[in-house]
Every structure is written in structure tokens, then in C-alpha cells.
Write an enzyme that holds these catalytic residues in place. Structure first.
Site, mmCIF file in Angstrom:
data_model
loop_
_atom_site.group_PDB
_atom_site.id
_atom_site.type_symbol
_atom_site.label_atom_id
_atom_site.label_comp_id
_atom_site.label_asym_id
_atom_site.label_seq_id
_atom_site.Cartn_x
_atom_site.Cartn_y
_atom_site.Cartn_z
ATOM 1 N N ARG A 102 1.004 -1.001 -0.452
ATOM 2 C CA ARG A 102 -0.112 -0.655 -0.069
ATOM 3 C C ARG A 102 0.505 1.415 -0.543
ATOM 4 N NH1 ARG A 102 -4.571 1.771 4.373
ATOM 5 N NH2 ARG A 102 -2.736 1.783 5.748
ATOM 6 N N THR A 106 -1.491 7.560 -0.838
ATOM 7 C CA THR A 106 -2.107 7.666 -1.663
ATOM 8 C C THR A 106 -2.728 5.985 -0.784
ATOM 9 O OG1 THR A 106 -1.234 5.575 -3.701
ATOM 10 C CG2 THR A 106 -0.770 8.338 -3.303
ATOM 11 N N ASP A 198 0.514 -1.662 12.237
ATOM 12 C CA ASP A 198 1.301 -2.605 11.226
ATOM 13 C C ASP A 198 1.733 -3.339 11.128
ATOM 14 O OD1 ASP A 198 2.735 -2.881 8.844
ATOM 15 O OD2 ASP A 198 2.833 -0.813 8.536
ATOM 16 N N ASP A 201 4.799 -5.253 9.942
ATOM 17 C CA ASP A 201 5.747 -4.918 10.750
ATOM 18 C C ASP A 201 5.920 -5.478 12.383
ATOM 19 O OD1 ASP A 201 7.003 -3.314 8.530
ATOM 20 O OD2 ASP A 201 6.398 -1.411 9.505
HETATM 21 C C1 PRP Z 1 -1.344 -3.825 4.574
HETATM 22 C C2 PRP Z 1 -2.311 -4.824 5.371
HETATM 23 C C3 PRP Z 1 -2.766 -5.838 3.899
HETATM 24 C C4 PRP Z 1 -3.250 -4.116 3.952
HETATM 25 C C5 PRP Z 1 -4.256 -3.238 3.861
HETATM 26 O O1 PRP Z 1 -0.746 -4.358 4.179
HETATM 27 O O2 PRP Z 1 -1.553 -6.287 5.515
HETATM 28 O O3 PRP Z 1 -2.469 -6.206 3.030
HETATM 29 O O4 PRP Z 1 -1.973 -2.846 4.515
HETATM 30 O O5 PRP Z 1 -4.727 -2.303 3.669
HETATM 31 P P1 PRP Z 1 -5.503 -1.500 2.471
HETATM 32 O O6 PRP Z 1 -7.292 -2.152 2.901
HETATM 33 O O7 PRP Z 1 -6.006 -0.335 2.823
HETATM 34 O O8 PRP Z 1 -5.471 -2.445 1.015
HETATM 35 P P2 PRP Z 1 0.608 -3.418 4.100
HETATM 36 O O9 PRP Z 1 0.154 -2.240 2.243
HETATM 37 O O10 PRP Z 1 0.952 -3.134 4.689
HETATM 38 O O11 PRP Z 1 1.993 -4.268 3.312
HETATM 39 P P3 PRP Z 1 2.949 -5.197 4.359
HETATM 40 O O12 PRP Z 1 1.757 -6.193 4.676
HETATM 41 O O13 PRP Z 1 3.931 -6.318 2.995
HETATM 42 O O14 PRP Z 1 3.378 -4.454 5.721
HETATM 43 N N1 URA Z 2 -2.985 -1.769 7.479
HETATM 44 C C1 URA Z 2 -1.927 -2.119 8.545
HETATM 45 O O1 URA Z 2 -1.430 -3.224 8.601
HETATM 46 N N2 URA Z 2 -2.323 -1.767 9.206
HETATM 47 C C2 URA Z 2 -3.467 -0.699 9.506
HETATM 48 O O2 URA Z 2 -4.380 -0.825 10.260
HETATM 49 C C3 URA Z 2 -4.382 -0.501 7.781
HETATM 50 C C4 URA Z 2 -3.543 -1.651 7.101
#
Ligand code: PRP
Ligand code: URA
Length: 207
Positions: A102, A106, A198, A201
Site C-alpha cells: 500500500r 495515496t 502495522d 511490521d
Molecule cells: C497492509 C495489510 C493489507 C493492507 C490493508 O499491507 O497487510 O495488505 O495493508 O490495507 P488496505 O485495505 O487499505 O489496502 P501493507 O501494504 O502495509 O504491506 P505489508 O503487508 O507488506 O506490510
Molecule cells: N495495514 C495495517 O497493517 N494496519 C492497518 O491498520 C491498516 C493497514
């Protein structure tokens, strides 16, 4: 097809564990994995079965066995935390991967990886991602699966925001959404409130 929020004391307890900001990486991963397993147990209760003839130590007998291919599709990275818990229960499940991140400004999802087994076309695809925030990542992953021919798709998440649920229902009204909790809202940075921070993380100890 609807939103199903699991109402289960053990799931609620483990979810509380991962919401706590001081939970260690190890405990965070373990609880995510266990919640995913408990959710899989509930979700799979209506998976199709057929009868086969077996021999017990006593006699021949007709007994049910699963009659479907199951494909777990984690959205990288955080979805990976849910895979082991489901595979422990459904060891025959195949695993496909969709990599999305994400954009922090944006909040739009960007695809960087995709590797899916052929069985997505006729199997039950469980798209797993702990977080359903804006819904952008889940919608994009399900777009990919549909383009590749998947027909039976279910989204399995731990924590959802109402905004994400609405967006996903609007974009893909044909799929079932399973959550462990429907939280209050998104904050101005696109994080779920109260949420758990997050998830990627916290699962992998980054940041
Ligand atoms: C996080 C989470 C989802 C997404 C959700 O991933 O694991 O995939 O955000 O957000 P959304 O519904 O607004 O799309 P992130 O993009 O942070 O990647 P990561 O899992 O690699 O940390
Ligand atoms: N992605 C995450 O990991 N946590 C949130 O709260 C939203 C998006």
C-alpha cells in the site's frame, strides 16, 4: 454474499493479545496463526464432502472425506502470518501468493508478485490478509484471482474497518467476507481504529 464476524471467545482473547502494543513479535505471530486456524475451522464447516469406503478395525464402512481443492492465497506480506495456522488444519491445501504493498501517501495498492496454482480455477480460494482497511489490497487481489479464472473466492481477515468492508462488498458482491473483528473506523492515515498497528511490521519484526 455477506460479512461474517466470528463470535468466539478464544478468537476474541487472542485478538486482544495482538492488539496490545507490547506483544512480542513471536507471540504476535503465534496468536495470528492460531486465530487463522480457528477461523479456518469455522469457515470450512460447509466444505463439500463425499463418501468413501474404508475399513475400520471392525468392518468396512462408508465415511466422508473432503471433496474440494482448497487454495490459500496470502496477500504479502502480512497474509503470510495466517498460512501455517490454516495449513495445520487443511494440510492438502495449495498455497498461491499475491504481493501487494500500500502506497503510504495515496493508500493505493501496488502489485509486485503473483504465483498461483492451477487449482484456483476449480478450488475454494481463501484470500487471507489480517487487515481490511480501505479494502484496496483485498479488491486488487480478488481482481487478480478472477482474471486468472477463480470462481469460489472467500476473503478471510482478522480486523476489518467498515470502510473496507463496504468497498469490498461493492467491488466483489459475490464473495463472502470472514472477519474476527469489525472495528470502528479508519484514522486519517488509513490505519484501523482501534486495530493493531502495522500488521506486517509486527509479524516480521521490521521497524
Ligand atoms: C497492509 C495489510 C493489507 C493492507 C490493508 O499491507 O497487510 O495488505 O495493508 O490495507 P488496505 O485495505 O487499505 O489496502 P501493507 O501494504 O502495509 O504491506 P505489508 O503487508 O507488506 O506490510
Ligand atoms: N495495514 C495495517 O497493517 N494496519 C492497518 O491498520 C491498516 C493497514
Amino acid at each position: 454474499m455477506g460479512v461474517f464476524v466470528l463470535n468466539h471467545s478464544l478468537v476474541k482473547h487472542k485478538l486482544t493479545n495482538i492488539r496490545k502494543k507490547d506483544t512480542s513479535t513471536k507471540d504476535f505471530y503465534q496468536n495470528v496463526s492460531e486465530i487463522a486456524g480457528l477461523m479456518a475451522y469455522e469457515i470450512s464447516k460447509d466444505f463439500p464432502t463425499h463418501d468413501i469406503v474404508i475399513e475400520t478395525p471392525i468392518c468396512k464402512s462408508k465415511q466422508p472425506e473432503l471433496d474440494c481443492e482448497v487454495v490459500i492465497v496470502p496477500i504479502l506480506r502480512a497474509g503470510l502470518g495466517m498460512v501455517d495456522g490454516i495449513r495445520n488444519l487443511i494440510p492438502t491445501a495449495k498455497v498461491g501468493f499475491i504481493g501487494l504493498y500500500r502506497d503510504e501517501e495515496t493508500l493505493e495498492p501496488h502489485k509486485y508478485f503473483c504465483k498461483l496454482p492451477n487449482t484456483i480455477k476449480n478450488g475454494i480460494c481463501l484470500v487471507v490478509d489480517p487487515m481490511l482497511a480501505t479494502g484496496g489490497s483485498a479488491i486488487a487481489a480478488i481482481d487478480v484471482l478472477k482474471e486468472e479464472g477463480a470462481k469460489d473466492i472467500r476473503f478471510v481477515g482478522l480486523v476489518g474497518a467498515p470502510e473496507g468492508v463496504s468497498a469490498l462488498e461493492k467491488a466483489h458482491p459475490d464473495i463472502r467476507i470472514y472477519l474476527a473483528s469489525l472495528d470502528e473506523k479508519l484514522n486519517e492515515n488509513g490505519y484501523i481504529v482501534p486495530g493493531l498497528g502495522d500488521c506486517g511490521d509486527r509479524l516480521f519484526g521490521t521497524k
